[in-house]
Design a protein around this motif. Structure first.
Motif, PDB file in Angstrom:
ATOM      1  N   PHE A  39       0.832  -1.202   0.000  1.00  0.00           N
ATOM      2  CA  PHE A  39       0.000   0.000   0.000  1.00  0.00           C
ATOM      3  C   PHE A  39       0.869   1.255   0.000  1.00  0.00           C
ATOM      4  O   PHE A  39       0.607   2.208  -0.746  1.00  0.00           O
ATOM      5  N   CYS A  40       1.916   1.257   0.818  1.00  0.00           N
ATOM      6  CA  CYS A  40       2.814   2.417   0.858  1.00  0.00           C
ATOM      7  C   CYS A  40       3.504   2.621  -0.485  1.00  0.00           C
ATOM      8  O   CYS A  40       3.643   3.752  -0.962  1.00  0.00           O
ATOM      9  N   LEU A  41       3.924   1.520  -1.122  1.00  0.00           N
ATOM     10  CA  LEU A  41       4.534   1.631  -2.447  1.00  0.00           C
ATOM     11  C   LEU A  41       3.533   2.195  -3.450  1.00  0.00           C
ATOM     12  O   LEU A  41       3.881   3.050  -4.268  1.00  0.00           O
ATOM     13  N   ALA A  42       2.282   1.713  -3.400  1.00  0.00           N
ATOM     14  CA  ALA A  42       1.269   2.195  -4.333  1.00  0.00           C
ATOM     15  C   ALA A  42       1.026   3.688  -4.171  1.00  0.00           C
ATOM     16  O   ALA A  42       0.880   4.424  -5.152  1.00  0.00           O
ATOM     17  N   VAL A  43       0.968   4.150  -2.930  1.00  0.00           N
ATOM     18  CA  VAL A  43       0.750   5.581  -2.677  1.00  0.00           C
ATOM     19  C   VAL A  43       1.914   6.400  -3.222  1.00  0.00           C
ATOM     20  O   VAL A  43       1.725   7.438  -3.871  1.00  0.00           O
ATOM     21  N   LEU A  44       3.144   5.956  -2.985  1.00  0.00           N
ATOM     22  CA  LEU A  44       4.314   6.684  -3.475  1.00  0.00           C
ATOM     23  C   LEU A  44       4.359   6.703  -4.995  1.00  0.00           C
ATOM     24  O   LEU A  44       4.643   7.736  -5.611  1.00  0.00           O
ATOM     25  N   ILE A  45       4.089   5.557  -5.607  1.00  0.00           N
ATOM     26  CA  ILE A  45       4.101   5.480  -7.073  1.00  0.00           C
ATOM     27  C   ILE A  45       3.031   6.386  -7.660  1.00  0.00           C
ATOM     28  O   ILE A  45       3.274   7.146  -8.603  1.00  0.00           O
ATOM     29  N   ARG A  46       1.809   6.324  -7.089  1.00  0.00           N
ATOM     30  CA  ARG A  46       0.704   7.127  -7.600  1.00  0.00           C
ATOM     31  C   ARG A  46       0.985   8.618  -7.450  1.00  0.00           C
ATOM     32  O   ARG A  46       0.648   9.422  -8.303  1.00  0.00           O
ATOM     33  N   THR A  47       1.629   9.010  -6.358  1.00  0.00           N
ATOM     34  CA  THR A  47       1.851  10.421  -6.071  1.00  0.00           C
ATOM     35  C   THR A  47       2.962  11.010  -6.917  1.00  0.00           C
ATOM     36  O   THR A  47       2.845  12.137  -7.421  1.00  0.00           O
ATOM     37  N   PHE A  48       4.036  10.265  -7.116  1.00  0.00           N
ATOM     38  CA  PHE A  48       5.232  10.858  -7.708  1.00  0.00           C
ATOM     39  C   PHE A  48       5.609  10.295  -9.079  1.00  0.00           C
ATOM     40  O   PHE A  48       6.303  10.984  -9.838  1.00  0.00           O
ATOM     41  N   LEU A  49       5.205   9.096  -9.438  1.00  0.00           N
ATOM     42  CA  LEU A  49       5.747   8.471 -10.633  1.00  0.00           C
ATOM     43  C   LEU A  49       4.705   8.265 -11.727  1.00  0.00           C
ATOM     44  O   LEU A  49       4.769   8.903 -12.770  1.00  0.00           O
ATOM     45  N   LEU A  50       3.775   7.362 -11.535  1.00  0.00           N
ATOM     46  CA  LEU A  50       2.801   7.097 -12.587  1.00  0.00           C
ATOM     47  C   LEU A  50       1.464   6.742 -11.980  1.00  0.00           C
ATOM     48  O   LEU A  50       1.360   6.417 -10.803  1.00  0.00           O
ATOM     49  N   GLN A  51       0.427   6.800 -12.820  1.00  0.00           N
ATOM     50  CA  GLN A  51      -0.922   6.527 -12.364  1.00  0.00           C
ATOM     51  C   GLN A  51      -1.709   5.912 -13.506  1.00  0.00           C
ATOM     52  O   GLN A  51      -1.504   6.253 -14.674  1.00  0.00           O
ATOM     53  N   ALA A  52      -2.613   5.000 -13.165  1.00  0.00           N
ATOM     54  CA  ALA A  52      -3.488   4.394 -14.161  1.00  0.00           C
ATOM     55  C   ALA A  52      -4.766   5.217 -14.284  1.00  0.00           C
ATOM     56  O   ALA A  52      -5.336   5.636 -13.277  1.00  0.00           O
ATOM     57  N   PHE A  53      -5.200   5.450 -15.524  1.00  0.00           N
ATOM     58  CA  PHE A  53      -6.432   6.190 -15.778  1.00  0.00           C
ATOM     59  C   PHE A  53      -7.363   5.347 -16.636  1.00  0.00           C
ATOM     60  O   PHE A  53      -6.915   4.683 -17.568  1.00  0.00           O
ATOM     61  N   PHE A  54      -8.632   5.419 -16.316  1.00  0.00           N
ATOM     62  CA  PHE A  54      -9.675   4.675 -17.021  1.00  0.00           C
ATOM     63  C   PHE A  54     -10.331   5.579 -18.070  1.00  0.00           C
ATOM     64  O   PHE A  54     -10.644   6.739 -17.786  1.00  0.00           O
ATOM     65  N   ILE A  55     -10.534   5.066 -19.283  1.00  0.00           N
ATOM     66  CA  ILE A  55     -11.132   5.840 -20.375  1.00  0.00           C
ATOM     67  C   ILE A  55     -12.624   5.545 -20.427  1.00  0.00           C
ATOM     68  O   ILE A  55     -13.025   4.434 -20.777  1.00  0.00           O
ATOM     69  N   PRO A  56     -13.496   6.516 -20.099  1.00  0.00           N
ATOM     70  CA  PRO A  56     -14.938   6.247 -20.042  1.00  0.00           C
ATOM     71  C   PRO A  56     -15.712   6.663 -21.292  1.00  0.00           C
ATOM     72  O   PRO A  56     -16.916   6.420 -21.371  1.00  0.00           O
ATOM     73  N   SER A  57     -15.048   7.338 -22.256  1.00  0.00           N
ATOM     74  CA  SER A  57     -15.789   7.888 -23.396  1.00  0.00           C
ATOM     75  C   SER A  57     -15.010   7.657 -24.685  1.00  0.00           C
ATOM     76  O   SER A  57     -13.883   7.178 -24.680  1.00  0.00           O
ATOM     77  N   GLY A  58     -15.658   8.042 -25.794  1.00  0.00           N
ATOM     78  CA  GLY A  58     -15.059   7.802 -27.100  1.00  0.00           C
ATOM     79  C   GLY A  58     -14.365   8.997 -27.706  1.00  0.00           C
ATOM     80  O   GLY A  58     -14.145   9.025 -28.920  1.00  0.00           O
ATOM     81  N   SER A  59     -13.981   9.995 -26.917  1.00  0.00           N
ATOM     82  CA  SER A  59     -13.404  11.212 -27.487  1.00  0.00           C
ATOM     83  C   SER A  59     -12.005  11.001 -28.072  1.00  0.00           C
ATOM     84  O   SER A  59     -11.525  11.851 -28.812  1.00  0.00           O
ATOM     85  N   MET A  60     -11.343   9.882 -27.743  1.00  0.00           N
ATOM     86  CA  MET A  60     -10.016   9.608 -28.293  1.00  0.00           C
ATOM     87  C   MET A  60     -10.012   8.360 -29.182  1.00  0.00           C
ATOM     88  O   MET A  60      -8.959   7.812 -29.495  1.00  0.00           O
ATOM     89  N   GLU A  61     -11.197   7.882 -29.575  1.00  0.00           N
ATOM     90  CA  GLU A  61     -11.246   6.723 -30.465  1.00  0.00           C
ATOM     91  C   GLU A  61     -10.636   7.060 -31.819  1.00  0.00           C
ATOM     92  O   GLU A  61     -10.709   8.198 -32.277  1.00  0.00           O
ATOM     93  N   ASP A  62     -10.016   6.089 -32.498  1.00  0.00           N
ATOM     94  CA  ASP A  62      -9.847   4.712 -32.083  1.00  0.00           C
ATOM     95  C   ASP A  62      -8.483   4.467 -31.433  1.00  0.00           C
ATOM     96  O   ASP A  62      -8.086   3.316 -31.216  1.00  0.00           O
ATOM     97  N   THR A  63      -7.797   5.552 -31.090  1.00  0.00           N
ATOM     98  CA  THR A  63      -6.527   5.398 -30.385  1.00  0.00           C
ATOM     99  C   THR A  63      -6.769   4.805 -29.010  1.00  0.00           C
ATOM    100  O   THR A  63      -6.086   3.862 -28.597  1.00  0.00           O
ATOM    101  N   LEU A  64      -7.749   5.369 -28.276  1.00  0.00           N
ATOM    102  CA  LEU A  64      -8.143   4.870 -26.959  1.00  0.00           C
ATOM    103  C   LEU A  64      -9.625   4.548 -26.996  1.00  0.00           C
ATOM    104  O   LEU A  64     -10.427   5.387 -27.423  1.00  0.00           O
ATOM    105  N   LEU A  65      -9.968   3.353 -26.556  1.00  0.00           N
ATOM    106  CA  LEU A  65     -11.355   2.918 -26.566  1.00  0.00           C
ATOM    107  C   LEU A  65     -11.945   2.987 -25.165  1.00  0.00           C
ATOM    108  O   LEU A  65     -11.230   2.990 -24.165  1.00  0.00           O
ATOM    109  N   ILE A  66     -13.276   3.021 -25.111  1.00  0.00           N
ATOM    110  CA  ILE A  66     -13.956   3.005 -23.818  1.00  0.00           C
ATOM    111  C   ILE A  66     -13.561   1.729 -23.062  1.00  0.00           C
ATOM    112  O   ILE A  66     -13.611   0.628 -23.610  1.00  0.00           O
TER     113      ILE A  66
END
Length: 293
Positions: A39-66
């Motif tokens: 959990f501590c590693l996840a918090v540090l990674i999320r805060t300073f390094l990288l984060q996962a994002f979920f794509i909910p819409s089609g505004s970047m299709e077809d590069t990124l899909l819902i």
């Protein structure tokens, strides 16, 4: 290895039992420790390094899909400026229309879960988190259209590589709506970027909502990590490689893919997390933070 001896020269049985207990810590004692460290590693990674994002819409299709989940490098723009053609996550300005978000949970369990999710980067999105492609940098002159194509500093972009459904060409430009492909020339202000979605027919972007301050950029989306069959990098399209720089814009570094820094940011946290979780043998489930169209 030298053994611990008592005063009589024999092996101390108490010390031997203590060493055995340390080597054979039961799972019920080890698992909570592993979870806390993970959990501590996840918090540090999320805060300073990288984060996962979920794509909910089609505004970047077809590069990124819902439903896609992308990894976002949150430190790359601490060492360099954005580059045309990169896909970035950013916080919209007051001009950017926020979409309705689900009502926050009111029960105690829901509030606790939302707080913990926000710490590790799996919570629902903020009202103004967006993902778009960088089209213009500070000082660039951007307009449309030259035979239906977006023009940057006098050069028409060949966007067929990533724009599969464009806005109607026959509609007149409208500064309040992004329905038309046409828009009047914009000189990107200092310290800002001009961004557009790849699915121009539905994307609400800088055409009608204005450029975005570079300070609002969360990071660069550089890889699709879920679903597994769509695992791929997100490189800069070739059409951006030979664009001239505007007189008012400083020379930007040539795009290089993959970015070595991004590779390091991706590999190190994964190795660290796998090392921590190796003892439990129970990989965790992850979800990405959602973005607005």
């Amino acid at each position: 290895m030298a053994q611990m001896l008592d005063e009589g020269g024999t092996v101390d049985p108490w010390r031997r039992r203590a060493r055995r207990r340390r080597r054979q810590m039961p799972l019920w004692q080890e698992l909570p420790l592993l979870l806390v460290v993970a959990f501590c590693l996840a918090v540090l990674i999320r805060t300073f390094l990288l984060q996962a994002f979920f794509i909910p819409s089609g505004s970047m299709e077809d590069t990124l899909l819902i439903g896609d989940r992308v990894l976002v490098n949150k430190v790359v723009y601490d060492v360099r400026e954005p580059v045309r053609g990169e896909i970035v996550v950013f916080r919209g300005t007051d001009r950017w229309v926020a979409q309705e978000a689900p009502a926050p949970p009111t029960d105690l369990a829901g509030r606790v879960g939302r707080t913990l999710g926000d710490l590790v980067g799996v919570s629902r999105p903020g009202e103004k988190d967006f993902i778009k492609r960088v089209i213009g940098l500070p000082g660039d002159k951007v307009w449309c259209c030259d035979e239906g194509r977006v023009v940057v500093n006098g050069v028409a972009l060949d966007e067929r590589e990533y724009v599969l459904e464009d806005s109607p060409l026959e509609l007149p430009p409208n500064p309040k709506e992004c329905r038309s492909r046409q828009f009047t020339e914009v000189v990107v202000p200092p310290g800002q970027i001009f961004v557009m979605g790849d699915h121009r027919l539905v994307s609400q972007d800088a055409r009608c909502q204005g450029p975005v301050p570079i300070d609002n950029v969360v990071g660069r989306a550089f890889m699709i990590v879920w679903p597994s069959q769509r695992w791929t990098s997100l490189p800069v399209p070739e059409t951006f490689g030979g664009l001239p720089h505007a007189d008012a814009a400083p020379a930007a570094p040539a795009p290089v893919d993959p970015d070595p820094l991004e590779g390091a940011v991706l590999i190190l946290p994964v190795v660290a997390t796998l090392t921590v979780l190796a003892g439990s043998g129970r990989p965790g489930r992850t979800r990405g933070r959602r973005l607005l169209p």
